[in-house]
Each structure stands twice: as C-alpha cells, then as structure tokens.
Design a protein around this motif. Structure first.
Motif, PDB file in Angstrom:
ATOM      1  N   THR A 118       0.754  -1.362   0.110  1.00 13.00           N
ATOM      2  CA  THR A 118       0.018   0.000  -0.006  1.00 13.00           C
ATOM      3  C   THR A 118       0.675   1.111   0.074  1.00 13.00           C
ATOM      4  O   THR A 118       0.601   2.262  -0.646  1.00 13.00           O
ATOM      5  N   GLU A 119       1.945   1.104   0.885  1.00 15.42           N
ATOM      6  CA  GLU A 119       2.934   2.184   0.732  1.00 15.42           C
ATOM      7  C   GLU A 119       3.619   2.689  -0.683  1.00 15.42           C
ATOM      8  O   GLU A 119       3.503   3.807  -1.014  1.00 15.42           O
ATOM      9  N   THR A 120       3.835   1.417  -1.225  1.00 19.00           N
ATOM     10  CA  THR A 120       4.419   1.697  -2.283  1.00 19.00           C
ATOM     11  C   THR A 120       3.457   2.193  -3.629  1.00 19.00           C
ATOM     12  O   THR A 120       3.773   3.014  -4.366  1.00 19.00           O
ATOM     13  N   ALA A 121       2.211   1.625  -3.517  1.00 23.62           N
ATOM     14  CA  ALA A 121       1.198   2.297  -4.421  1.00 23.62           C
ATOM     15  C   ALA A 121       1.000   3.516  -4.149  1.00 23.62           C
ATOM     16  O   ALA A 121       0.712   4.353  -5.216  1.00 23.62           O
ATOM     17  N   ASP A 123       3.237   5.811  -2.947  1.00 26.73           N
ATOM     18  CA  ASP A 123       4.138   6.669  -3.375  1.00 26.73           C
ATOM     19  C   ASP A 123       4.215   6.653  -5.252  1.00 26.73           C
ATOM     20  O   ASP A 123       4.559   7.857  -5.525  1.00 26.73           O
ATOM     21  N   ASN A 124       3.760   5.640  -5.778  1.00 32.80           N
ATOM     22  CA  ASN A 124       3.753   5.523  -7.085  1.00 32.80           C
ATOM     23  C   ASN A 124       2.732   6.696  -7.459  1.00 32.80           C
ATOM     24  O   ASN A 124       2.868   7.351  -8.525  1.00 32.80           O
ATOM     25  N   THR A 125       1.591   6.512  -7.089  1.00 31.20           N
ATOM     26  CA  THR A 125       0.193   7.470  -7.369  1.00 31.20           C
ATOM     27  C   THR A 125       0.871   9.157  -7.251  1.00 31.20           C
ATOM     28  O   THR A 125       0.624   9.703  -8.026  1.00 31.20           O
ATOM     29  N   ILE A 126       1.351   9.215  -6.177  1.00 31.70           N
ATOM     30  CA  ILE A 126       2.001  10.474  -5.817  1.00 31.70           C
ATOM     31  C   ILE A 126       2.930  10.951  -6.988  1.00 31.70           C
ATOM     32  O   ILE A 126       2.868  12.205  -7.661  1.00 31.70           O
ATOM     33  N   ASN A 128       3.013   9.735 -10.117  1.00 33.22           N
ATOM     34  CA  ASN A 128       2.321   9.920 -11.271  1.00 33.22           C
ATOM     35  C   ASN A 128       1.353  11.226 -10.996  1.00 33.22           C
ATOM     36  O   ASN A 128       1.424  11.881 -12.570  1.00 33.22           O
ATOM     37  N   VAL A 129       0.968  11.556 -10.300  1.00 36.50           N
ATOM     38  CA  VAL A 129       0.139  12.801 -10.252  1.00 36.50           C
ATOM     39  C   VAL A 129       1.064  14.121 -10.534  1.00 36.50           C
ATOM     40  O   VAL A 129       0.725  15.078 -11.173  1.00 36.50           O
ATOM     41  N   GLU A 130       2.131  14.038  -9.673  1.00 38.13           N
ATOM     42  CA  GLU A 130       3.310  15.054 -10.162  1.00 38.13           C
ATOM     43  C   GLU A 130       3.670  15.162 -11.516  1.00 38.13           C
ATOM     44  O   GLU A 130       3.593  16.155 -12.138  1.00 38.13           O
ATOM     45  N   GLY A 131       3.794  13.967 -11.937  1.00 37.72           N
ATOM     46  CA  GLY A 131       4.175  13.975 -13.695  1.00 37.72           C
ATOM     47  C   GLY A 131       3.052  14.525 -14.411  1.00 37.72           C
ATOM     48  O   GLY A 131       3.152  15.037 -15.380  1.00 37.72           O
ATOM     49  N   GLY A 132       1.946  14.075 -13.818  1.00 39.07           N
ATOM     50  CA  GLY A 132       0.577  14.441 -14.776  1.00 39.07           C
ATOM     51  C   GLY A 132       0.398  16.112 -14.668  1.00 39.07           C
ATOM     52  O   GLY A 132       0.142  16.771 -15.674  1.00 39.07           O
ATOM     53  N   VAL A 133       0.699  16.454 -13.429  1.00 40.10           N
ATOM     54  CA  VAL A 133       0.572  18.135 -13.268  1.00 40.10           C
ATOM     55  C   VAL A 133       1.664  18.821 -14.363  1.00 40.10           C
ATOM     56  O   VAL A 133       1.210  19.712 -15.000  1.00 40.10           O
ATOM     57  N   THR A 134       2.831  18.276 -14.273  1.00 41.08           N
ATOM     58  CA  THR A 134       3.832  18.775 -15.183  1.00 41.08           C
ATOM     59  C   THR A 134       3.410  18.775 -16.617  1.00 41.08           C
ATOM     60  O   THR A 134       3.611  19.784 -17.333  1.00 41.08           O
ATOM     61  N   GLN A 135       2.851  17.521 -17.157  1.00 38.09           N
ATOM     62  CA  GLN A 135       2.436  17.303 -18.471  1.00 38.09           C
ATOM     63  C   GLN A 135       1.084  18.125 -18.829  1.00 38.09           C
ATOM     64  O   GLN A 135       1.262  18.837 -19.958  1.00 38.09           O
ATOM     65  N   LEU A 136       0.324  18.600 -17.961  1.00 35.48           N
ATOM     66  CA  LEU A 136      -0.634  19.239 -18.115  1.00 35.48           C
ATOM     67  C   LEU A 136      -0.408  20.759 -18.151  1.00 35.48           C
ATOM     68  O   LEU A 136      -0.756  21.652 -19.038  1.00 35.48           O
ATOM     69  N   SER A 137       0.487  21.364 -17.350  1.00 35.03           N
ATOM     70  CA  SER A 137       1.028  22.490 -17.577  1.00 35.03           C
ATOM     71  C   SER A 137       1.815  22.826 -18.978  1.00 35.03           C
ATOM     72  O   SER A 137       1.668  23.924 -19.357  1.00 35.03           O
ATOM     73  N   GLU A 138       2.632  21.648 -19.368  1.00 35.08           N
ATOM     74  CA  GLU A 138       3.262  21.986 -20.656  1.00 35.08           C
ATOM     75  C   GLU A 138       2.114  21.917 -21.768  1.00 35.08           C
ATOM     76  O   GLU A 138       2.415  22.707 -22.705  1.00 35.08           O
ATOM     77  N   ALA A 139       1.172  20.990 -21.548  1.00 33.15           N
ATOM     78  CA  ALA A 139       0.012  20.848 -22.521  1.00 33.15           C
ATOM     79  C   ALA A 139      -0.719  22.578 -22.949  1.00 33.15           C
ATOM     80  O   ALA A 139      -1.031  22.784 -23.696  1.00 33.15           O
TER      81      ALA A 139
END
Length: 178
Positions: A118-121, A123-126, A128-139
């Motif tokens: 659960t802790e690993t999941a 961490d992965n979700t966090i 992914n969300v940070e990467g998504g925010v970066t990609q949305l900003s660039e888009a």
C-alpha cells in the motif's frame, strides 16, 4: 513501515510489562503460601516450607484452620481462599491476555507485506500525479502557443486575400478600361 515499528515496539513493551506483572504475582503467591505455612505450622523448618511451596500444597493452612474452632480463623480462611481464587483468576486472565497479545503480534507481522504494498502504491500514485501536473502545464503552454500561431496565420492569410482581391480588382478595372 514507521507505524508498524511503532505498534511492534508498543506491543513488545506491553508484553514485557505483562510478563513482569505475571512474575510478581507468582512471587507474591509463593510468599503467601510460605506465610500460610508458617501460620499453620510455626515450628516448621525452612526446608519443609520450601517443599510445601514446590509441591504447591496450599491445603496445610486450610487443614489447620478447619481443625481449629476459632471463628476468626474460619473467617480468615474464607478471605484467604477468596483471595487465592481471585489471584488464580487474575493469573488466568493474564495468561489469556498474553495469548491475545501474541496473536495480535502475529497478525501485525502477517499484515506487513500488505502495508508495504500500500505504501508503495501511494508513493507511485504521488509520483504519477506530479508527472501529470507537469504534463498538463506543458500542454496548456503548447495550446496557448498554438492558438496564437493560428491567429497569426489567420491574419496573414486575410491580408494576403485582401491583397489578392485588390490586385484582382485593379486588373479587372484595367481590363474594363482597356
């Protein structure tokens, strides 16, 4: 992992405390048997007292008290028996508590892999969300640039169409005049 260690340390501390209390009760019970034996047989040697303790024979006190016809002795006997029953109940309860605590420890240990997953999941979700925010900003920046470029092209084409229309109109007017 931090919660697991905290709960494990807390459980171990409680278990250690439980074992200490249980040991104190056992020592208290041994002392009580020795006192009772000394009351029942004041001339008994230390060896006889130790044998009575080791054999767990607590009935010598009861025998002497029953043989004596003193009302206070019987009252004391009843109180001692009640106390002894209560101590036995406490010991039994503490043994059950220890078993429950061991089961709890085993459950916590068996659940640790799921907690780690659960802790690993999370961490992965966090990540992914940070990467998504970066990609949305660039888009968003790319969309703004694309709209600006579309307007520039629109105005250039409009100017070209107007210029072509003017040239065609001038040619048509020249041809009409000629």
């Amino acid at each position: 992992m931090g919660q697991y260690n905290f709960v494990l340390q807390k459980l171990q501390a409680v278990t250690k405390s439980f074992l200490q209390v249980q040991n104190e009760i056992k020592l208290s019970k041994r002392d009580q048997i020795a006192r009772q034996y000394k009351i029942a047989r004041p001339n008994a040697s230390e060896e006889e007292i130790q044998q009575a303790i080791d054999s767990g024979r607590t009935d010598i006190f009861n025998e002497v008290m029953l043989s004596s016809r003193i009302a206070d002795g019987q009252r004391i006997l009843g109180a001692v028996q009640d106390r002894q029953r209560e101590l036995n109940k406490v010991l039994e309860s503490m043994t059950q508590l220890q078993e429950i605590m061991l089961e709890m420890n085993n459950l916590i240990n068996s659940q640790q892999p799921m907690i780690d997953e659960t802790e690993t999941a999370v961490d992965n979700t966090i990540s992914n969300v940070e990467g998504g925010v970066t990609q949305l900003s660039e888009a968003n920046k790319s969309a703004i640039k694309a709209r600006r470029t579309k307007w520039i092209i629109f105005w250039i084409l409009l100017v070209v169409v107007i210029i072509v229309a003017i040239i065609v109109a001038i040619e048509v007017l020249k041809n009409k005049s000629n």
